[in-house]
Scaffold this active site. Structure first.
Site, PDB file in Angstrom:
ATOM      1  NE  ARG A  61      -1.854  -2.295   2.745  1.00 20.17           N
ATOM      2  CZ  ARG A  61      -2.160  -3.524   2.381  1.00 20.17           C
ATOM      3  NH1 ARG A  61      -3.279  -3.773   1.775  1.00 20.17           N
ATOM      4  NH2 ARG A  61      -1.335  -4.520   2.636  1.00 20.17           N
ATOM      5  CB  THR A  62       3.516   2.530   2.207  1.00 21.67           C
ATOM      6  OG1 THR A  62       2.746   2.165   3.350  1.00 21.67           O
ATOM      7  CG2 THR A  62       4.175   3.871   2.457  1.00 21.67           C
ATOM      8  CE  LYS A  90      28.380  -2.586  -8.729  1.00 23.12           C
ATOM      9  NZ  LYS A  90      28.395  -1.450  -9.662  1.00 23.12           N
ATOM     10  NE  ARG A 111       7.234   0.706   4.389  1.00 21.31           N
ATOM     11  CZ  ARG A 111       6.025   0.189   4.562  1.00 21.31           C
ATOM     12  NH1 ARG A 111       5.810  -1.091   4.307  1.00 21.31           N
ATOM     13  NH2 ARG A 111       5.019   0.919   4.957  1.00 21.31           N
ATOM     14  CG  HIS A 144       4.082   3.948   8.516  1.00 18.20           C
ATOM     15  ND1 HIS A 144       4.239   4.772   7.410  1.00 18.20           N
ATOM     16  CD2 HIS A 144       3.523   2.803   8.054  1.00 18.20           C
ATOM     17  CE1 HIS A 144       3.781   4.140   6.345  1.00 18.20           C
ATOM     18  NE2 HIS A 144       3.339   2.947   6.701  1.00 18.20           N
TER      19      HIS A 144
HETATM   20  C1  NCD Z   1       1.819  -1.066   8.005  1.00 18.67           C
HETATM   21  C2  NCD Z   1       3.325  -0.989   8.085  1.00 18.67           C
HETATM   22  O1  NCD Z   1       4.025  -1.296   7.117  1.00 18.67           O
HETATM   23  O2  NCD Z   1       3.779  -0.590   9.134  1.00 18.67           O
HETATM   24  N1  NCD Z   1       1.363  -1.241   6.695  1.00 18.67           N
HETATM   25  C3  NCD Z   1       1.154  -0.127   5.952  1.00 18.67           C
HETATM   26  O3  NCD Z   1       2.067   0.647   5.706  1.00 18.67           O
HETATM   27  N2  NCD Z   1      -0.096   0.111   5.565  1.00 18.67           N
HETATM   28  C4  NCD Z   1       1.223  -2.011   8.965  1.00 18.67           C
HETATM   29  C5  NCD Z   1       1.740  -3.401   9.041  1.00 18.67           C
HETATM   30  O4  NCD Z   1       2.600  -3.831   8.286  1.00 18.67           O
HETATM   31  O5  NCD Z   1       1.229  -4.104   9.911  1.00 18.67           O
END
Ligand code: NCD
Length: 324
Positions: A61-62, A90, A111, A144
């Site tokens: 999703r993100t 490398k 991320r 997040h």
């Molecule tokens: C969440 C995450 O990655 O922290 N997912 C997301 O970004 N919607 C929640 C999760 O992984 O449980």
């Protein structure tokens, strides 16, 4: 527009004015996108920008919502989703990799499985001539911030006719110790009046002290329980999270009975008629798919809100308001 934003790493950069402005910009962007003319003007809004999506930890999703938010705004995107295809194999350092991305793009959305790396990238950017914004799209089990933004938007809009988030009782359930979404959302609660938080988790996965300390400092009321049935009737929102078993060191989540921290028809029968159920997704067994058709299930809408909130965030970072 109110204050400017550059890096988005710690959710605590968002004050109420900024949150209200982002929610409004989100509404206006999605309204604009409904007409061809409006969609074209959005696609021109940031057409001179390029973004790097650096996602070395799993994401559906993100990643997709940021990617599509960029495309809605005309931002061209590059991506690395697998560290084995970057020069880090490398031996290139993290700092050199980030600096390299910044040579080619105007914003880095990242991320990582490690905590603290988005902060480190932001500090690095602040020390070099070609400084580009860093957006934290999930820093290990820590924070997040953009998920918290879409959660705020979802809550505000769900309670639109009832005074918004102010005065509401919000339950957070599941792996609160390692769930970064609830941690970040707690940090934003300082911006709302008379909010009551109810943490529902097995003791071993209770909310960490750092977040509780922050809540106490801002006089945000919270209680803790292991029994959902005791509190569910008082909730305006129940934010459910999954067990973050990828962080297990000792099969710790396997050894806990999680069946008490799930939502199914029984729990829905106890939840007030005007309350909502949220989940950042992906879900495990904690929400029975039978709940999906209940009008109080907000998680699919929440997921879609994520794309529009990220549109608004990118517009805000670059100081562009497509409606003006
Ligand atoms: C969440 C995450 O990655 O922290 N997912 C997301 O970004 N919607 C929640 C999760 O992984 O449980």
């Amino acid at each position: 527009m109110s204050s400017e934003i550059f890096h988005v790493n710690d959710p605590r950069i968002f004050d109420r004015e900024l949150l209200d402005e982002l929610c409004d910009l989100t509404d206006r962007s999605r309204t604009l996108a409904k007409t061809t003319e409006g969609a074209l003007s959005l696609r021109q809004a940031l057409a001179d920008k390029r973004a790097m999506l650096y996602f070395t930890q799993a994401s559906t999703r993100t990643f997709l919502s940021f990617n599509n938010a960029c495309h809605i705004l005309g931002i061209r995107t590059s991506e690395i989703r697998d560290p084995t295809v970057s020069s880090e194999v490398k031996g290139e350092s993290f700092d050199d990799s980030i600096r390299t991305f910044s040579s080619y793009v105007d914003v880095i959305i990242m991320r990582t499985p490690e905590r603290g790396l988005a902060a480190r990238a932001a500090t690095l950017m602040d020390s070099i001539p070609r400084r580009v914004p860093i957006i934290n799209a999930g820093s290990g089990p820590d924070q997040h911030p953009t998920q918290a933004l879409l959660d705020i938007y979802t809550l505000e809009r769900s309670f639109e006719g009832r005074g918004g988030i102010d005065g509401k009782t919000i339950g957070m359930m599941g792996d609160l110790r390692r769930g970064r979404t609830v941690r970040s959302l707690c940090y934003l609660m300082r911006n709302y009046h008379d909010v009551k938080l109810v943490f529902i988790s097995p003791q071993a996965f209770a909310m960490r002290k750092d977040v509780k300390r922050e809540l106490a400092e801002h006089a945000i009321s919270f209680t803790e329980t292991e029994i959902l049935d005791d509190v569910i009737g008082d909730l305006d929102a129940l934010y459910v999270t999954r067990m973050q078993s990828e962080w297990d060191t000792d099969n710790e989540s396997v050894n806990v009975n999680l069946s008490d921290f799930t939502v199914g028809p029984h729990e829905m029968s106890l939840l007030p008629a005007d309350a909502i159920v949220m989940h950042p997704l992906p879900r495990g067994a904690e929400i029975d798919p039978a709940v999906d058709n209940d009008p109080r299930a907000m998680y699919w809408r929440q997921e879609r809100n994520g794309m529009w909130v990220r549109v608004a965030l990118l517009l805000k970072i670059f100081g562009v308001d497509p409606g003006h």
